[in-house]
Design a protein around this motif. Structure first.
Motif, PDB file in Angstrom:
ATOM      1  N   GLY A  42       0.831  -1.199   0.000  1.00  0.00           N
ATOM      2  CA  GLY A  42       0.000   0.000   0.000  1.00  0.00           C
ATOM      3  C   GLY A  42       0.861   1.243   0.000  1.00  0.00           C
ATOM      4  N   LEU A  43       0.223   2.406  -0.012  1.00  0.00           N
ATOM      5  CA  LEU A  43       0.941   3.673  -0.084  1.00  0.00           C
ATOM      6  C   LEU A  43       1.273   4.252   1.289  1.00  0.00           C
ATOM      7  N   ASN A  44       0.511   3.875   2.289  1.00  0.00           N
ATOM      8  CA  ASN A  44       0.688   4.414   3.635  1.00  0.00           C
ATOM      9  C   ASN A  44       1.580   3.492   4.461  1.00  0.00           C
ATOM     10  N   PRO A  45       2.790   3.943   4.826  1.00  0.00           N
ATOM     11  CA  PRO A  45       3.701   3.057   5.580  1.00  0.00           C
ATOM     12  C   PRO A  45       3.179   2.660   6.959  1.00  0.00           C
ATOM     13  N   LYS A  46       2.227   3.425   7.504  1.00  0.00           N
ATOM     14  CA  LYS A  46       1.673   3.087   8.810  1.00  0.00           C
ATOM     15  C   LYS A  46       0.716   1.899   8.723  1.00  0.00           C
ATOM     16  N   ALA A  47       0.187   1.675   7.519  1.00  0.00           N
ATOM     17  CA  ALA A  47      -0.794   0.598   7.360  1.00  0.00           C
ATOM     18  C   ALA A  47      -0.376  -0.421   6.314  1.00  0.00           C
ATOM     19  N   SER A  48       0.869  -0.319   5.827  1.00  0.00           N
ATOM     20  CA  SER A  48       1.318  -1.184   4.736  1.00  0.00           C
ATOM     21  C   SER A  48       2.648  -1.835   5.083  1.00  0.00           C
ATOM     22  N   GLN A  49       2.994  -2.851   4.318  1.00  0.00           N
ATOM     23  CA  GLN A  49       4.226  -3.606   4.538  1.00  0.00           C
ATOM     24  C   GLN A  49       5.170  -3.457   3.347  1.00  0.00           C
ATOM     25  N   LEU A  50       6.442  -3.371   3.649  1.00  0.00           N
ATOM     26  CA  LEU A  50       7.490  -3.476   2.638  1.00  0.00           C
ATOM     27  C   LEU A  50       7.775  -4.963   2.448  1.00  0.00           C
ATOM     28  N   TYR A  51       7.501  -5.495   1.254  1.00  0.00           N
ATOM     29  CA  TYR A  51       7.683  -6.940   1.082  1.00  0.00           C
ATOM     30  C   TYR A  51       8.798  -7.315   0.105  1.00  0.00           C
ATOM     31  N   LEU A  52       9.294  -6.324  -0.654  1.00  0.00           N
ATOM     32  CA  LEU A  52      10.354  -6.646  -1.612  1.00  0.00           C
ATOM     33  C   LEU A  52      11.173  -5.398  -1.901  1.00  0.00           C
ATOM     34  N   LEU A  53      12.477  -5.546  -1.842  1.00  0.00           N
ATOM     35  CA  LEU A  53      13.388  -4.453  -2.164  1.00  0.00           C
ATOM     36  C   LEU A  53      14.453  -4.991  -3.107  1.00  0.00           C
ATOM     37  N   GLY A  54      14.589  -4.346  -4.263  1.00  0.00           N
ATOM     38  CA  GLY A  54      15.584  -4.761  -5.245  1.00  0.00           C
ATOM     39  C   GLY A  54      16.649  -3.693  -5.419  1.00  0.00           C
ATOM     40  N   VAL A  55      17.877  -4.109  -5.603  1.00  0.00           N
ATOM     41  CA  VAL A  55      18.981  -3.168  -5.816  1.00  0.00           C
ATOM     42  C   VAL A  55      19.845  -3.661  -6.976  1.00  0.00           C
ATOM     43  N   LEU A  56      20.489  -2.708  -7.629  1.00  0.00           N
ATOM     44  CA  LEU A  56      21.463  -3.016  -8.676  1.00  0.00           C
ATOM     45  C   LEU A  56      22.762  -2.334  -8.312  1.00  0.00           C
ATOM     46  N   LEU A  57      23.831  -3.120  -8.259  1.00  0.00           N
ATOM     47  CA  LEU A  57      25.156  -2.621  -7.902  1.00  0.00           C
ATOM     48  C   LEU A  57      26.094  -2.790  -9.096  1.00  0.00           C
ATOM     49  N   PHE A  58      26.972  -1.823  -9.284  1.00  0.00           N
ATOM     50  CA  PHE A  58      27.953  -1.900 -10.364  1.00  0.00           C
ATOM     51  C   PHE A  58      29.329  -2.244  -9.792  1.00  0.00           C
ATOM     52  N   HIS A  59      29.971  -3.217 -10.429  1.00  0.00           N
ATOM     53  CA  HIS A  59      31.336  -3.586 -10.077  1.00  0.00           C
ATOM     54  C   HIS A  59      32.227  -3.356 -11.303  1.00  0.00           C
ATOM     55  N   LYS A  60      33.516  -3.573 -11.156  1.00  0.00           N
ATOM     56  CA  LYS A  60      34.447  -3.305 -12.262  1.00  0.00           C
ATOM     57  C   LYS A  60      34.178  -4.183 -13.471  1.00  0.00           C
ATOM     58  N   GLU A  61      33.918  -5.445 -13.225  1.00  0.00           N
ATOM     59  CA  GLU A  61      33.774  -6.391 -14.332  1.00  0.00           C
ATOM     60  C   GLU A  61      32.328  -6.744 -14.662  1.00  0.00           C
ATOM     61  N   ASN A  62      31.429  -6.491 -13.737  1.00  0.00           N
ATOM     62  CA  ASN A  62      30.032  -6.861 -13.967  1.00  0.00           C
ATOM     63  C   ASN A  62      29.134  -6.034 -13.049  1.00  0.00           C
ATOM     64  N   SER A  63      27.844  -6.273 -13.130  1.00  0.00           N
ATOM     65  CA  SER A  63      26.903  -5.669 -12.193  1.00  0.00           C
ATOM     66  C   SER A  63      26.207  -6.799 -11.431  1.00  0.00           C
ATOM     67  N   GLU A  64      25.598  -6.445 -10.319  1.00  0.00           N
ATOM     68  CA  GLU A  64      24.975  -7.448  -9.453  1.00  0.00           C
ATOM     69  C   GLU A  64      23.568  -7.007  -9.077  1.00  0.00           C
ATOM     70  N   PHE A  65      22.620  -7.900  -9.273  1.00  0.00           N
ATOM     71  CA  PHE A  65      21.233  -7.628  -8.938  1.00  0.00           C
ATOM     72  C   PHE A  65      20.861  -8.432  -7.698  1.00  0.00           C
ATOM     73  N   ILE A  66      20.297  -7.757  -6.687  1.00  0.00           N
ATOM     74  CA  ILE A  66      19.931  -8.413  -5.431  1.00  0.00           C
ATOM     75  C   ILE A  66      18.486  -8.064  -5.088  1.00  0.00           C
ATOM     76  N   GLN A  67      17.729  -9.066  -4.687  1.00  0.00           N
ATOM     77  CA  GLN A  67      16.370  -8.855  -4.212  1.00  0.00           C
ATOM     78  C   GLN A  67      16.235  -9.389  -2.789  1.00  0.00           C
ATOM     79  N   TYR A  68      15.631  -8.590  -1.921  1.00  0.00           N
ATOM     80  CA  TYR A  68      15.358  -8.983  -0.551  1.00  0.00           C
ATOM     81  C   TYR A  68      13.843  -9.180  -0.444  1.00  0.00           C
ATOM     82  N   PHE A  69      13.433 -10.430  -0.284  1.00  0.00           N
ATOM     83  CA  PHE A  69      12.014 -10.792  -0.348  1.00  0.00           C
ATOM     84  C   PHE A  69      11.516 -11.231   1.022  1.00  0.00           C
ATOM     85  N   ALA A  70      10.420 -10.617   1.475  1.00  0.00           N
ATOM     86  CA  ALA A  70       9.851 -10.936   2.780  1.00  0.00           C
ATOM     87  C   ALA A  70       8.940 -12.149   2.673  1.00  0.00           C
ATOM     88  N   GLU A  71       9.346 -13.220   3.315  1.00  0.00           N
ATOM     89  CA  GLU A  71       8.510 -14.418   3.354  1.00  0.00           C
ATOM     90  C   GLU A  71       7.412 -14.287   4.408  1.00  0.00           C
TER      91      GLU A  71
END
Length: 264
Positions: A42-71
């Motif tokens: 939902g849009l309201n953090p007081k009444a909603s949950q964060l269930y997934l956060l994705g990030v993209l990181l850059f390294h010298k030779e490649n990039s790395e994609f990470i997802q943090y998923f709430a079970e």
């Protein structure tokens, strides 16, 4: 909490990406950047949950994609902790509508857990905010992420909106259906992995910032019309050619060239 990691080979020119970013951050290294996107119930953090956060990181030779998923709801605080650990190693935070939604949601969640919102210490680039400012220039009916991707010719496998996936996540918590989980992860993954392609919108920003170099001037003359044609060089190629006709002028932008034709 489940952590999903994936190493990605560079499919774009790393140096070109840094050149495009330079009008915003100066001589920034991609290794200093953290791209992120969140999914919530939902849009309201007081009444909603964060269930997934994705990030993209850059390294010298490649990039790395990470997802943090709430079970489960209990995983939310751990996701925040993982994200803030990454923020401490970076200088630049890049998002799509992060300043309008993601940053504020994370800030409110952090305070509810008694944590400092460390992501706000980073320099910010909100691609949505930048593109929306030039909406008429691009001829966009909407500045949604999918509209911007269509403008650039980016194909998505995902067909769902974040709002549509809220019920999918709630159902997943009950039945743990792998297909539903894959849909949730796919939406977030494509949101994040397509962000570097959206950097190309910054190539147009060189025009508005005056970062163009004069090349030639040519007089075009016929019995009825006398025009002046000015050609300029852009430091970065634009992704999509644009032709605009404000009043009595014609503006043509293609690759690294800008041509302005108007009355003499």
């Amino acid at each position: 909490m489940e952590i999903i990691r994936k190493d990605l080979a560079y499919t774009e020119d790393r140096a070109a990406l840094e050149v495009v970013l330079s009008p915003v951050f100066g001589n920034v290294s991609l290794e200093d950047a953290l791209l992120y996107d969140i999914e919530t119930t939902g849009l309201n953090p007081k009444a909603s949950q964060l269930y997934l956060l994705g990030v993209l990181l850059f390294h010298k030779e490649n990039s790395e994609f990470i997802q943090y998923f709430a079970e489960s709801v209990r995983d939310e605080e751990e996701i925040l902790e993982q994200f803030f650990q990454l923020c401490q190693t970076k200088k630049v935070l890049i998002s799509f509508n992060g300043e309008g939604f993601d940053n504020r949601f994370i800030e409110a969640m952090a305070k509810s857990y008694g944590k400092l919102p460390l992501h706000l210490n980073l320099k910010q680039l909100d691609l949505f905010k930048l593109i929306r400012k030039r909406k008429k220039f691009y001829g966009l009916e909407s500045c949604s992420l999918k509209s911007c991707e269509r403008f650039l010719g980016i194909h998505r496998e995902d067909r769902c909106s974040g709002g549509e996936l809220i019920s999918v996540y709630r159902e997943y918590l009950q039945d743990k259906d792998s297909k539903k989980k894959n849909s949730l992860l796919l939406h977030n993954r494509e949101d994040i992995q397509n962000l570097p392609d959206l950097f190309s919108f910054l190539a147009y920003e060189n025009i508005f910032q005056g970062n163009i170099k004069f090349q030639t001037a040519e007089f075009l003359e016929s019995e009825e019309i006398k025009k002046l044609c000015l050609q300029y060089y852009l430091p970065s190629p634009v992704p999509v050619p644009l032709t605009l006709a404000p009043k009595n002028y014609l503006l043509e932008i293609k690759d690294k060239s800008l041509i302005l034709t108007g009355p003499r």
